[in-house]
Design a protein around this motif. Structure first.
Motif, short mmCIF file in Angstrom:
data_model
loop_
_atom_site.label_atom_id
_atom_site.label_comp_id
_atom_site.label_asym_id
_atom_site.label_seq_id
_atom_site.Cartn_x
_atom_site.Cartn_y
_atom_site.Cartn_z
N ILE A 144 0.80 -1.22 0.00
CA ILE A 144 0.00 0.00 0.00
C ILE A 144 0.84 1.28 0.00
O ILE A 144 0.37 2.33 -0.41
CB ILE A 144 -1.02 0.02 1.18
CG1 ILE A 144 -0.32 -0.09 2.53
CG2 ILE A 144 -2.04 -1.07 1.02
CD1 ILE A 144 -1.26 0.07 3.72
N CYS A 198 -7.09 1.98 10.91
CA CYS A 198 -5.86 1.89 10.11
C CYS A 198 -5.59 3.18 9.33
O CYS A 198 -6.47 3.71 8.67
CB CYS A 198 -6.00 0.71 9.14
SG CYS A 198 -4.66 0.59 7.96
N ILE A 199 -4.35 3.68 9.42
CA ILE A 199 -3.99 4.89 8.66
C ILE A 199 -3.13 4.53 7.44
O ILE A 199 -2.49 5.39 6.85
CB ILE A 199 -3.30 5.95 9.54
CG1 ILE A 199 -2.06 5.38 10.23
CG2 ILE A 199 -4.28 6.54 10.55
CD1 ILE A 199 -1.20 6.45 10.94
N ARG A 200 -3.11 3.24 7.10
CA ARG A 200 -2.46 2.76 5.88
C ARG A 200 -0.98 3.14 5.80
O ARG A 200 -0.51 3.65 4.78
CB ARG A 200 -3.18 3.30 4.63
CG ARG A 200 -4.66 3.00 4.55
CD ARG A 200 -4.95 1.57 4.13
NE ARG A 200 -6.35 1.36 3.82
CZ ARG A 200 -7.27 0.89 4.68
NH1 ARG A 200 -6.92 0.58 5.92
NH2 ARG A 200 -8.51 0.71 4.30
N CYS A 201 -0.26 2.85 6.88
CA CYS A 201 1.17 3.16 6.87
C CYS A 201 1.99 2.01 6.28
O CYS A 201 3.12 2.20 5.86
CB CYS A 201 1.65 3.47 8.28
SG CYS A 201 1.69 2.02 9.34
N GLY A 202 1.44 0.81 6.30
CA GLY A 202 2.14 -0.35 5.73
C GLY A 202 3.14 -0.99 6.67
O GLY A 202 3.78 -1.98 6.30
N ALA A 203 3.28 -0.47 7.90
CA ALA A 203 4.30 -1.02 8.81
C ALA A 203 4.05 -2.49 9.13
O ALA A 203 4.99 -3.27 9.27
CB ALA A 203 4.34 -0.20 10.10
N CYS A 204 2.77 -2.86 9.22
CA CYS A 204 2.47 -4.27 9.56
C CYS A 204 2.91 -5.20 8.43
O CYS A 204 3.26 -6.36 8.67
CB CYS A 204 1.00 -4.46 9.90
SG CYS A 204 -0.17 -3.94 8.64
N ILE A 239 -3.10 -6.41 8.01
CA ILE A 239 -4.35 -5.66 8.13
C ILE A 239 -5.33 -6.07 7.02
O ILE A 239 -6.54 -6.19 7.25
CB ILE A 239 -4.11 -4.12 8.14
CG1 ILE A 239 -5.42 -3.35 8.39
CG2 ILE A 239 -3.44 -3.61 6.88
CD1 ILE A 239 -6.06 -3.56 9.73
N CYS A 248 2.14 -1.24 14.90
CA CYS A 248 1.00 -0.46 14.40
C CYS A 248 0.88 0.88 15.14
O CYS A 248 0.74 0.91 16.36
CB CYS A 248 -0.29 -1.26 14.56
SG CYS A 248 -1.73 -0.31 14.02
N PRO A 249 0.94 2.00 14.41
CA PRO A 249 0.93 3.31 15.07
C PRO A 249 -0.40 3.63 15.77
O PRO A 249 -0.43 4.51 16.62
CB PRO A 249 1.19 4.30 13.92
CG PRO A 249 0.78 3.57 12.70
CD PRO A 249 1.05 2.13 12.94
N VAL A 250 -1.47 2.94 15.38
CA VAL A 250 -2.75 3.21 16.04
C VAL A 250 -3.17 2.05 16.95
O VAL A 250 -4.33 1.94 17.34
CB VAL A 250 -3.86 3.55 15.01
CG1 VAL A 250 -3.71 4.95 14.49
CG2 VAL A 250 -3.86 2.56 13.86
N ILE A 252 -3.69 -1.19 16.67
CA ILE A 252 -4.72 -2.19 16.36
C ILE A 252 -4.18 -3.56 16.81
O ILE A 252 -3.02 -3.88 16.53
CB ILE A 252 -5.03 -2.21 14.84
CG1 ILE A 252 -5.51 -0.83 14.38
CG2 ILE A 252 -6.09 -3.27 14.51
CD1 ILE A 252 -5.66 -0.68 12.87
N ILE A 302 -3.83 -6.42 15.82
CA ILE A 302 -3.95 -7.16 14.56
C ILE A 302 -3.91 -8.68 14.75
O ILE A 302 -4.78 -9.40 14.26
CB ILE A 302 -2.85 -6.72 13.57
CG1 ILE A 302 -2.88 -5.19 13.39
CG2 ILE A 302 -3.01 -7.41 12.22
CD1 ILE A 302 -1.72 -4.63 12.60
S1 SF4 Z 1 0.50 -0.94 10.87
FE1 SF4 Z 1 -1.56 -0.37 11.58
S2 SF4 Z 1 -1.96 1.59 10.61
FE2 SF4 Z 1 -0.23 0.72 9.53
S3 SF4 Z 1 -1.14 -0.38 7.76
FE3 SF4 Z 1 -0.93 -1.87 9.40
S4 SF4 Z 1 -2.88 -1.79 10.51
FE4 SF4 Z 1 -2.77 0.03 9.24
#
Ligand code: SF4
Length: 456
Positions: free
Chosen positions: A147, A302-308, A331, A361-363, A365, A367
């Motif tokens: 993403i 999710c803020i779509r950072c892609g870290a996960c 995610i 995950c910065p928020v 979640i 997961i």
């Molecule tokens: S790490 Fe968290 S915020 Fe970032 S894409 Fe994955 S679920 Fe979304």
């Protein structure tokens, strides 16, 4: 329907590429760690972001209406789409009203989710993705595999060949500087010819009716400033209550995504420029349903950072396409079964449940816990492949009978030790395809434990 494992096998055929993909993403993960460690109170920021998003999800109706009212008073036209089809039709209607035939688009996973490009192309509209990674996969006629890094599965040598074919560039042995310059020239022309700019939305602020788009290439700004019409597509979950909350998310987003302190451009759009028009399409497309699922509602934070994705050992070694979904990785494996459980039933099992995704995950979640929840639901609803179901049933029976377990243990240890290699590493042994078994012990754990205990 191909399972995640089957699709992963396709990616795994090229071992060198798998290793390189794994390494490249781990490098991004390490950059994220360094960036996070440089922010005092990083954990506090995560906590804050998680709290703000929880508040948003509990009061989504109020915030969305507040956002609509403020956006309208800023002169922005607001549209509502309950699904992808409605979204695409609204976009097309706006294009027709403006007699537009050329569109430039900055990165928007929502428009990918709605399959906007093929829809518009079928109507004779030229849609050009202007994010470099997106343009690369568009030229290759492939969807993004990540993403944030849509073309991470492509080597620079492959991009070189692709550009020679589509942009008429010279062979450069994958010189990134040369290729980027050529892409820039090509995209400049497209920006100048465009009638309409489409962007995504990273954060929509209820209090002001404005929104923010984060890019590293400035392509969102370039498109919007050169076109008379701007269409922004946003999922209902992109709302944040106040402008002051932006600081929390902007600090988390880029650091989590690429390890940068901030994205190069955080473009704020509040109202159309004089003589221009601005539209926002607010899209549901299954999100309300996800909101109603107590166990999975926080996935909408999710803020779509892609870290996960960058940290996930499965994603890194199976590639984005193995998920067969717009949002891959951990995610995506929570969101996709909510859209179509049967189609995506293998995704929650594509995880080691190590929890690394949750940790980055910065928020905040949870997961891996949600993946585990999906496994329970899918197993209960019998949406698993027959082979897996049968194996699990037999395993359950064996584990419930200690004597049978002990006898089987002895037999299997014997087979692994003395059977010819071609039998042990046959096609049936998926685990042994690329790994060697450890040396087989003589007894089982129980015997080992007792012996150790007796020896004091
Ligand atoms: S790490 Fe968290 S915020 Fe970032 S894409 Fe994955 S679920 Fe979304």
């Amino acid at each position: 329907m191909m399972s995640h494992a089957k699709r992963a096998e396709i990616f795994n055929k090229n071992e060198a590429k798998v290793n390189w993909h794994d390494k490249a993403l781990w490098y991004v993960r390490e950059k994220r760690d360094t960036a996070a460690h440089h922010v005092k109170g990083w954990e506090y920021l995560r906590e804050l972001a998680s709290g703000i998003k929880a508040n948003v999800l509990s009061n989504l109706d109020t915030y969305l209406v507040e956002f609509e009212k403020n956006a309208q008073s800023n002169g922005i036209e607001v549209h509502w789409a309950s699904n992808a089809e409605e979204h695409n039709k609204i976009v097309y209607k706006i294009l027709t009203q403006n007699k537009a035939s050329k569109v430039v688009k900055s990165k928007s996973m929502l428009t990918e989710e709605c399959h906007l490009n093929p829809y518009l192309e079928s109507k004779g509209i030229e849609v050009i993705d202007t994010d470099l990674g997106e343009r690369i996969v568009q030229l290759a006629k492939e969807p993004p595999s990540h993403i944030v890094l849509p073309a991470i599965h492509k080597t620079k040598e492959e991009i070189d060949v692709l550009f020679q074919e589509h942009l008429g560039t010279k062979p450069s042995n994958g010189d990134p500087q040369y290729l980027t310059n050529e892409a820039r020239k090509h995209l400049r022309d497209k920006f100048l010819q465009a009638d309409v700019a489409i962007t995504g939305v990273n954060f929509a602020i209820a209090e002001t009716g404005g929104f923010v788009v984060c890019t590293n290439e400035g392509n969102s700004d370039m498109g919007v400033h050169l076109s008379k019409v701007h269409i922004a597509s946003m999922g209902i979950e992109k709302i944040i209550p106040k402008e002051e909350h932006l600081g929390v998310f902007l600090r988390l987003l880029a650091r989590s995504a690429t390890g940068q302190p901030i994205t190069t451009y955080s473009s704020h759009y509040n109202k159309p420029a004089q003589g221009n028009v601005m539209h926002i399409i607010i899209v549901d497309n299954g999100r309300t349903e996800q909101l109603s699922r107590e166990d999975f509602r926080s996935s909408l934070s999710c803020i779509r950072c892609g870290a996960c994705m960058n940290t996930c050992p499965i994603y890194r070694r199976s590639g984005g396409y193995s998920y067969n979904a717009t949002i891959p990785g951990p995610i995506g494996s929570i969101l996709s079964p909510g859209m179509d459980m049967k189609k995506h039933s293998s995704l929650p099992f594509a995880s080691t449940l190590c929890g690394s995704c949750t940790n980055v995950c910065p928020v905040k979640i949870n997961i891996h816990e949600q993946l585990y929840k999906w496994r329970q639901i899918i197993t209960k609803e019998q949406k698993q492949p027959l082979v897996k179901k049968t194996i699990l049933k037999i395993t359950g029976m064996v584990l419930a009978k200690p004597k049978l377990y002990a006898v089987l243990g002895i037999s299997i240890r014997w087979v692994l030790k003395y059977a010819p290699r071609f039998m042990v590493y046959s096609k049936l042994n998926a685990w042994g395809k690329s790994r060697e078994f450890p040396e087989i012990e003589n007894g089982n754990f129980d015997q080992w434990y007792k012996k150790r205990k007796n020896n004091g």
